[in-house]
Design a protein around this motif. Structure first.
Motif, short mmCIF file in Angstrom:
data_model
loop_
_atom_site.label_atom_id
_atom_site.label_comp_id
_atom_site.label_asym_id
_atom_site.label_seq_id
_atom_site.Cartn_x
_atom_site.Cartn_y
_atom_site.Cartn_z
N TRP A 40 -116.96 97.37 -79.60
CA TRP A 40 -117.05 95.93 -79.84
C TRP A 40 -116.72 95.07 -78.63
N ASN A 41 -116.28 95.66 -77.54
CA ASN A 41 -115.89 94.88 -76.36
C ASN A 41 -116.58 95.44 -75.13
N ARG A 42 -116.79 94.58 -74.18
CA ARG A 42 -117.38 95.02 -72.91
C ARG A 42 -116.25 95.30 -71.92
N LEU A 43 -115.51 96.33 -72.20
CA LEU A 43 -114.37 96.71 -71.37
C LEU A 43 -114.72 97.97 -70.61
N THR A 44 -115.00 97.83 -69.33
CA THR A 44 -115.34 99.00 -68.51
C THR A 44 -114.22 99.24 -67.53
N VAL A 45 -113.40 100.20 -67.83
CA VAL A 45 -112.29 100.60 -66.98
C VAL A 45 -112.31 102.12 -66.95
N GLU A 46 -112.57 102.69 -65.80
CA GLU A 46 -112.69 104.15 -65.69
C GLU A 46 -111.43 104.82 -65.15
N THR A 47 -110.67 104.10 -64.31
CA THR A 47 -109.49 104.69 -63.66
C THR A 47 -108.31 103.73 -63.74
N GLU A 48 -107.14 104.26 -63.43
CA GLU A 48 -105.95 103.39 -63.38
C GLU A 48 -106.14 102.31 -62.32
N ARG A 49 -106.78 102.66 -61.23
CA ARG A 49 -107.05 101.67 -60.17
C ARG A 49 -107.94 100.54 -60.70
#
Length: 190
Positions: A40-49
């Protein structure tokens, strides 16, 4: 907004809305991996960085008066959710809310309480006039949050947002300055 620090806003149940910290990067990464948040969200986070960069970006957008994003958390603990305003237009008096919760925080009214609290802040502190809440028509939980937080359903925007599984129609809910707020303040912990 640029002249003030982002406040901590109290919620019922021992929770608070506070600025995101770099130490919340793991929570942001967990959200990006959660199937419901991803749907439901456009949250693109692949790494802690990536998560740390996104948190730094939240601070920058606050200073640029573009967004006001809070972490939902217990005092001194890592974030369990996000709630706040994007697409802030101070001159035009409008903004669009966004929120999500990690699984452990779902189902207890936290999204409604956080939505009510940031709504009161946007109206009372920023002096905004019109607040929007949009969600996929396939997401009935967000429809319930909107209704319980006092947002009126205005209509359906066809093919309005591209999700991972294709284009979705979106419900448009809004709250306008002067709409009845009733018992929202006490329910949000104020």
């Amino acid at each position: 907004m640029a002249a003030m620090e982002q406040p901590v806003l109290g919620l019922a149940g021992g929770l608070e809305l506070r600025p995101w910290r770099l130490g919340d990067a793991d929570a942001l990464l967990a959200a990006a991996r959660d199937p419901q948040v991803r749907q439901w969200n456009r949250l693109t986070v692949e790494t802690e960085r990536d998560a740390r960069r996104r948190i730094e970006g939240m601070r920058e957008r606050w200073g640029a008066e573009l967004s006001a994003i809070w972490a939902v958390a217990r005092p001194g603990e890592e974030a369990v959710g996000l709630c706040g305003w994007g697409d802030i237009d101070l001159a035009g008096g409008s903004a669009e809310i966004m929120y999500w919760l990690l699984p452990a925080a779902r189902g207890g009214g936290v999204a409604v309480a956080a939505t009510r609290r940031v709504t009161d802040w946007a109206l009372d502190e920023l002096g905004l006039h019109r607040l929007r809440l949009c969600h996929s028509v396939a997401n009935p939980a967000s429809c319930r949050v909107a209704a319980k937080a006092g947002y009126t359903l205005e209509g359906t925007m066809r093919g309005a947002l591209l999700h991972a599984d294709g284009w979705h129609d979106e419900h448009l809910h809004a709250l306008v300055r002067g709409d009845a707020r009733g018992d929202r303040r006490s329910a949000s912990g104020r």
